[in-house]
Design a protein around this motif. Structure first.
Motif, PDB file in Angstrom:
ATOM      1  N   ASP A 804       8.021   6.412  23.109  1.00  0.00           N
ATOM      2  CA  ASP A 804       9.128   7.530  23.532  1.00  0.00           C
ATOM      3  C   ASP A 804      10.194   6.156  24.337  1.00  0.00           C
ATOM      4  O   ASP A 804      11.089   6.381  25.166  1.00  0.00           O
ATOM      5  CB  ASP A 804       8.898   8.095  24.808  1.00  0.00           C
ATOM      6  CG  ASP A 804       7.807   9.148  24.057  1.00  0.00           C
ATOM      7  OD1 ASP A 804       8.278   9.746  22.940  1.00  0.00           O
ATOM      8  OD2 ASP A 804       6.908  10.177  25.029  1.00  0.00           O
ATOM      9  N   LYS A 805      10.027   4.580  23.782  1.00  0.00           N
ATOM     10  CA  LYS A 805      11.169   3.794  23.982  1.00  0.00           C
ATOM     11  C   LYS A 805      10.743   3.718  25.639  1.00  0.00           C
ATOM     12  O   LYS A 805      12.186   3.323  26.266  1.00  0.00           O
ATOM     13  CB  LYS A 805      12.199   4.205  23.450  1.00  0.00           C
ATOM     14  CG  LYS A 805      12.609   2.501  23.637  1.00  0.00           C
ATOM     15  CD  LYS A 805      14.029   3.048  22.492  1.00  0.00           C
ATOM     16  CE  LYS A 805      15.303   2.139  23.071  1.00  0.00           C
ATOM     17  NZ  LYS A 805      16.038  -0.084  23.272  1.00  0.00           N
ATOM     18  N   LEU A 806       9.896   3.652  26.200  1.00  0.00           N
ATOM     19  CA  LEU A 806       9.689   3.705  27.563  1.00  0.00           C
ATOM     20  C   LEU A 806       8.150   2.755  27.728  1.00  0.00           C
ATOM     21  O   LEU A 806       7.270   2.180  27.462  1.00  0.00           O
ATOM     22  CB  LEU A 806       9.107   4.584  28.154  1.00  0.00           C
ATOM     23  CG  LEU A 806       9.956   5.966  27.894  1.00  0.00           C
ATOM     24  CD1 LEU A 806       8.936   7.785  28.755  1.00  0.00           C
ATOM     25  CD2 LEU A 806      11.338   6.466  29.170  1.00  0.00           C
ATOM     26  N   ALA A 807       8.767   1.978  28.472  1.00  0.00           N
ATOM     27  CA  ALA A 807       7.947   0.263  28.425  1.00  0.00           C
ATOM     28  C   ALA A 807       6.732   0.895  29.418  1.00  0.00           C
ATOM     29  O   ALA A 807       6.553   1.552  30.442  1.00  0.00           O
ATOM     30  CB  ALA A 807       9.313   0.029  29.476  1.00  0.00           C
ATOM     31  N   PHE A 808       5.761  -0.099  29.051  1.00  0.00           N
ATOM     32  CA  PHE A 808       4.067  -0.360  30.135  1.00  0.00           C
ATOM     33  C   PHE A 808       3.676  -1.512  29.697  1.00  0.00           C
ATOM     34  O   PHE A 808       4.266  -2.405  29.317  1.00  0.00           O
ATOM     35  CB  PHE A 808       3.134   1.136  29.107  1.00  0.00           C
ATOM     36  CG  PHE A 808       3.087   0.417  27.561  1.00  0.00           C
ATOM     37  CD1 PHE A 808       1.986  -0.171  27.589  1.00  0.00           C
ATOM     38  CD2 PHE A 808       3.983   0.528  27.171  1.00  0.00           C
ATOM     39  CE1 PHE A 808       1.170  -0.756  26.324  1.00  0.00           C
ATOM     40  CE2 PHE A 808       3.806   0.288  25.706  1.00  0.00           C
ATOM     41  CZ  PHE A 808       2.269  -0.357  25.429  1.00  0.00           C
ATOM     42  N   ILE A 809       2.794  -2.056  30.669  1.00  0.00           N
ATOM     43  CA  ILE A 809       2.340  -3.380  30.210  1.00  0.00           C
ATOM     44  C   ILE A 809       1.129  -3.104  29.536  1.00  0.00           C
ATOM     45  O   ILE A 809      -0.275  -2.242  28.990  1.00  0.00           O
ATOM     46  CB  ILE A 809       1.127  -3.645  32.055  1.00  0.00           C
ATOM     47  CG1 ILE A 809       2.425  -3.404  33.196  1.00  0.00           C
ATOM     48  CG2 ILE A 809       0.929  -5.338  32.108  1.00  0.00           C
ATOM     49  CD1 ILE A 809       3.170  -4.338  33.285  1.00  0.00           C
ATOM     50  N   ALA A 810       1.773  -3.615  28.222  1.00  0.00           N
ATOM     51  CA  ALA A 810       0.794  -4.031  27.919  1.00  0.00           C
ATOM     52  C   ALA A 810      -0.432  -5.299  27.831  1.00  0.00           C
ATOM     53  O   ALA A 810      -2.026  -4.879  27.105  1.00  0.00           O
ATOM     54  CB  ALA A 810       1.585  -4.686  26.332  1.00  0.00           C
ATOM     55  N   ASP A 811      -0.579  -6.005  28.544  1.00  0.00           N
ATOM     56  CA  ASP A 811      -1.617  -7.173  28.593  1.00  0.00           C
ATOM     57  C   ASP A 811      -1.076  -8.112  29.644  1.00  0.00           C
ATOM     58  O   ASP A 811      -0.270  -9.105  29.716  1.00  0.00           O
ATOM     59  CB  ASP A 811      -1.690  -8.160  26.818  1.00  0.00           C
ATOM     60  CG  ASP A 811      -3.242  -9.181  27.575  1.00  0.00           C
ATOM     61  OD1 ASP A 811      -3.756  -8.655  29.014  1.00  0.00           O
ATOM     62  OD2 ASP A 811      -3.489  -9.678  26.669  1.00  0.00           O
ATOM     63  N   PRO A 812      -1.542  -7.479  30.838  1.00  0.00           N
ATOM     64  CA  PRO A 812      -1.504  -8.525  32.203  1.00  0.00           C
ATOM     65  C   PRO A 812      -1.440  -9.990  31.937  1.00  0.00           C
ATOM     66  O   PRO A 812      -1.040 -10.472  33.510  1.00  0.00           O
ATOM     67  CB  PRO A 812      -1.977  -7.818  33.035  1.00  0.00           C
ATOM     68  CG  PRO A 812      -2.990  -6.548  32.646  1.00  0.00           C
ATOM     69  CD  PRO A 812      -2.708  -6.510  30.702  1.00  0.00           C
ATOM     70  N   ARG A 813      -2.289 -10.319  31.209  1.00  0.00           N
ATOM     71  CA  ARG A 813      -2.687 -11.533  31.338  1.00  0.00           C
ATOM     72  C   ARG A 813      -1.647 -12.508  30.086  1.00  0.00           C
ATOM     73  O   ARG A 813      -2.353 -13.848  29.595  1.00  0.00           O
ATOM     74  CB  ARG A 813      -4.038 -11.981  30.991  1.00  0.00           C
ATOM     75  CG  ARG A 813      -5.132 -11.480  31.968  1.00  0.00           C
ATOM     76  CD  ARG A 813      -6.428 -11.217  31.773  1.00  0.00           C
ATOM     77  NE  ARG A 813      -7.128 -11.035  32.476  1.00  0.00           N
ATOM     78  CZ  ARG A 813      -7.310 -11.689  34.266  1.00  0.00           C
ATOM     79  NH1 ARG A 813      -7.283 -12.339  34.101  1.00  0.00           N
ATOM     80  NH2 ARG A 813      -8.091 -11.172  34.974  1.00  0.00           N
ATOM     81  N   ALA A 814      -0.916 -11.279  29.706  1.00  0.00           N
ATOM     82  CA  ALA A 814       0.271 -12.201  28.216  1.00  0.00           C
ATOM     83  C   ALA A 814       1.308 -13.103  29.370  1.00  0.00           C
ATOM     84  O   ALA A 814       1.995 -13.387  28.678  1.00  0.00           O
ATOM     85  CB  ALA A 814       0.464 -11.428  27.277  1.00  0.00           C
ATOM     86  N   GLY A 815       1.192 -13.134  30.296  1.00  0.00           N
ATOM     87  CA  GLY A 815       2.348 -13.575  31.220  1.00  0.00           C
ATOM     88  C   GLY A 815       2.050 -14.283  32.566  1.00  0.00           C
ATOM     89  O   GLY A 815       1.192 -14.436  32.933  1.00  0.00           O
TER      90      GLY A 815
END
Length: 856
Positions: A804-815
């Motif tokens: 739905d083009k709404l943001a979510f945390i995909a991988d907390p350790r990717a940043g």
């Protein structure tokens, strides 16, 4: 014919290269001009005001000007030309070698002596280590020849001139022993490798005429050889026709010849009886008397014309009293003096008489071809050849004919009026006119010695002569060359093209005036180069046969930096502290005027203590808006006898002259396609239209993006409310009540939301609230996301969009934690919660935790 930028080296740049001299080391001085030291004490306001009041008065009226001489006894000199102030030992374009006429026109006709000597030395000793002493002294040999030939009004045979200079150089060096013998052997080898023919020319008032005559000789050798060969072939074919006809004549059928033609059996034949029984040819098979006469006349005319062409390369004319600068050449046809040159009638008569002789020769050649082919028709050709003159010449015939060349003094012609020149150009008569421009100053009118400016005028009367070359371009049938002795290669190439053209031609050439000139103490070559560089006498060629378009016919090659208003140069200097630096400046018409003592009253130095920000270089001053320029004062750079830089203010008359010459130069730029007003206007219009179109497209994109954001917000809010409604409808109220009751006594490890609700229900008013517990994991209130792209652009591996083009945390350790905090700060919906740092070793954690507190 657009110019190729950089094809000519500005005189100022040549000056910068002048360090390659042949002076002895003890004669070489520091070539860099230097700025004067800054004043030790400040100038008083009254003194400063008085000086600039006087300077502004000088600028308007030229009253109180004059640069005079310096304490060192030398007058100020243009800074750009400072290294050329003393030409002793410096190398420049002269002497030049003019090639010997050959089977084809030499290309190039003119070459610098320096290149010739270097090539001969390399041919004698190809290895760099061989003939080292000879190669090191080529500059010395060249300098000796330059001093010998400069100012000479004659052409000198190459080898004898170099041989004499080489002997003098060997005597001067007087190197003893084996080294001296080796040098003599190398000099002899050098002489053997030089061309066998050709002449040397120095820079002198005679240079244009000598180069013109060399071009005439070179082209004439080819023309004469071409026509002589064709004439010989035509005459042989005509002779064959006559011999055949003579064989048909009864008077030629003698009995003795007929019998002898039978050989040995002829002794048994009666000649008289044999003659009587031979059949007679009909009269129709013999040539008519008229045709026989035409053939005989054509043969005689071809012979006479070939001899006529061999005597002279052209008819050279000059008005009575005009000194062409060059002496009469031994064995050459003398100059024809026009006694009534002002009327133009005498020139026309001489031209018509000369071209009538050419017409007789070319008519004979045409008649011969027709008779050989048997195509002569008396009904057609008799009348045609009866009126045959130069107007009937073909392009090839005009190129083969010996041209008529008029050499005149430009100022004499301008004073006599340009009506006759205009008539000549309109008539199409292929006369070649060489106009010698001998005024060393930048277009200044005549003024008697010691005579001051007229009352009420701003300095001298800068009445410029008519720009004759510019006027000639107005006649599109004429070939026009404006050139200078500063560039002998441009001059010779222009002469050749003009002489080969079947059109009338005007050659306007800057040349030194005969005899000494107190008005131009600079070396004549420097004066000529400065006139070219300052745009006072720019070089150009207009050739109607070069292209169909005007821009293709006009060429500005030969001018330094033709795309610029003025040539720009960088002068290496020493600042007031003695440190090396550079000075960027333009070479203007006022810089050129500063060479001439007669114009020094139009210049006034400004001492270093009075320099200020209101002083502007002349080139930049001319580019200012007039209202802005009214508060400024222009200046040019000059050096004194101690090579100290001075700011010198030109009077308004010189500024106006520079402005006028700049305007004329811009016209030439436009004619040559270097700077086209219409193209510039079209480019600006196209750029403005493109900019407007881009702005409209950007505005449309912004509007579309805003609409899309609004649509997404509405849809997202609707979806969020629907989800909330469904959640509320599905709530078990009894279970919620029990949960609230249990939350009142919930243990410390219970979720923060439950503890908060329990505290709200159970704690009395005024009790201290428990600090909320921060989640360890970062999270996003996805339903509040506005799809602004801020977080996904920051780290697309850490933040991503769902379907739905709404943001979510995909991988907390990717940043990093820093990226989480930065994303939370940028998020317009404030829906990103960084949680706690997952990497305890990440730098600056204390500061990051404080920044993250308000987003937990």
């Amino acid at each position: 014919m657009k110019s190729a930028p950089g094809t000519a080296v500005p005189l100022a740049q040549q000056a910068a290269r002048a360090g390659a001299t042949i002076r002895r080391e003890d004669e070489v001085v520091e070539p860099r001009p230097h700025l004067p030291a800054a004043p030790e004490a400040a100038i008083g306001a009254d003194e400063l005001h008085a000086f600039w009041a006087a300077m502004h008065g000088f600028y308007r009226t030229a009253s109180g000007g004059g640069i005079g001489t310096t304490p060192a006894g030398a007058a100020l000199y243009p800074a750009a030309l400072a290294p050329l102030r003393d030409m002793t030992g410096l190398r420049y374009a002269y002497p030049v070698w003019v090639a010997e006429p050959g089977d084809t026109p030499p290309d190039p006709l003119v070459r610098p002596l320096s290149a010739l000597l270097e090539e001969a030395a390399a041919a004698h000793a190809p290895a760099a280590s061989k003939a080292r002493m000879l190669k090191d002294n080529l500059g010395r040999l060249e300098d000796r020849l330059r001093r010998q030939l400069d100012g000479s009004s004659a052409a000198h045979p190459l080898r004898p001139a170099v041989e004499a200079a080489a002997r003098a150089m060997l005597e001067e060096l007087a190197i003893p022993g084996e080294e001296g013998n080796a040098l003599e052997i190398d000099v002899a080898g050098l002489l053997e490798k030089l061309p066998a023919g050709g002449h040397l020319l120095g820079h002198s008032p005679a240079t244009p005429v000598l180069l013109l005559e060399a071009c005439l000789d070179a082209l004439h050798a080819v023309r004469q050889r071409t026509f002589r060969a064709e004439a010989a072939t035509l005459r042989a074919r005509l002779r064959d026709l006559l011999e055949v006809e003579e064989a048909k004549s009864p008077s030629e059928r003698r009995t003795e010849e007929l019998v002898s033609g039978l050989g040995e059996p002829g002794e048994l034949v009666d000649p008289e009886a044999y003659s009587r029984i031979l059949p007679r040819r009909s009269a129709s098979e013999t040539l008519s008397p008229g045709r026989l006469e035409r053939i005989r006349c054509a043969e005689a005319a071809l012979l006479a014309f070939a001899e006529e062409l061999g005597r002279s390369p052209g008819l050279r004319l000059r008005p009575e009293g005009v000194d062409v600068g060059a002496p009469e050449r031994e064995g050459a046809a003398p100059w024809v003096r026009l006694h009534d040159a002002g009327s133009g009638a005498e020139l026309t008569d001489v031209f018509e008489e000369h071209m009538a002789a050419m017409a007789r020769g070319f008519a004979a050649a045409r008649v011969a071809r027709l008779e050989i082919e048997g195509a002569y028709d008396e009904a057609i050709h008799d009348d045609y050849f009866a009126s045959f003159d130069w107007r009937h010449f073909t392009h090839d015939e005009l190129a083969l004919g010996a041209p008529v060349v008029l050499v005149d003094d430009e100022e004499r012609l301008a004073r006599a009026g340009l009506r006759d020149l205009s008539r000549l150009l309109r008539s199409g008569r292929p006369v070649k006119v060489l106009l010698l421009h001998r005024r060393p100053e930048p277009g200044a009118g005549e003024r008697a010695s010691g005579e001051g400016p007229d009352p009420g005028t701003n300095g001298p009367d800068f009445r410029t002569l008519p720009e004759i070359a510019h006027l000639a371009v107005a006649y599109p049938e004429a070939f026009v060359l404006q050139s200078s002795t500063a560039d002998p290669h441009h001059l010779a190439a222009g002469f050749r093209r003009g002489l080969e053209s079947p059109r009338p031609a005007v050659f306007r050439v800057w040349t030194p005036a005969p005899g000494p000139s107190a008005s131009a103490p600079a070396h004549p070559f420097v004066t000529a180069g400065a006139a070219r560089d300052s745009r006072d006498f720019p070089l150009f060629v207009f050739d109607p046969d070069a292209a169909e378009t005007w821009g293709g016919r006009f060429c500005l090659d030969g001018n330094p930096q033709p795309e610029q208003d003025w040539p720009r140069y960088t002068l290496e200097i020493l600042d007031e502290h003695g440190a090396a630096g550079t000075l960027a400046e333009a070479f203007t018409c006022a810089d050129f005027a500063a060479l001439h003592p007669r114009l020094h009253d139009q210049l006034r130095p400004a001492p270093r203590p009075f320099w200020n920000d209101a002083m502007v270089g002349l080139a930049d001053y001319l580019a200012l808006d007039p209202q802005v320029g009214a508060a400024k004062v222009p200046y040019i750079w000059m050096v004194d006898g101690e090579n100290t830089l001075q700011r010198v203010v030109p009077a308004h008359a010189l500024v106006l002259l520079s402005q006028e010459q700049l305007g004329r130069w811009r016209v030439l730029q436009e004619l040559g396609g270097v700077r086209n007003t219409h193209a510039e206007r079209a480019a600006k219009t196209a750029a403005a239209a493109a900019k407007q179109q881009a702005e409209r497209a950007m505005e449309a994109l912004r509007t579309e993006h805003a609409a899309e954001l609004e649509r997404v917000r509405r849809e997202t809010a609707g979806e969020a409310m629907a989800k909330l409604s469904r959640a509320l409808l599905d709530v078990d109220l009894d279970a919620m009540a029990a949960s609230v009751t249990r939350a009142a006594g919930a243990p410390p490890g219970a979720p923060a939301a439950g503890r908060a609700q329990a505290a709200t229900a159970a704690e009395p008013a005024g009790a201290v609230e428990e600090e909320p517990v921060v989640s360890d994991e970062p999270w996003i209130e996805t339903f509040r996301c506005t799809s602004c792209n801020e977080c996904t652009q920051l780290n697309p591996l850490l933040f991503q969009y769902n379907a739905d083009k709404l943001a979510f945390i995909a991988d907390p350790r990717a940043g990093t934690y820093a990226e989480l905090v930065a994303a939370a700060e940028k998020c317009p919906a404030r829906c990103i919660h960084p949680g706690k740092p997952l990497n305890p070793d990440e730098p600056n954690l204390e500061a990051l935790r404080k920044r993250a507190e308000k987003f937990q």
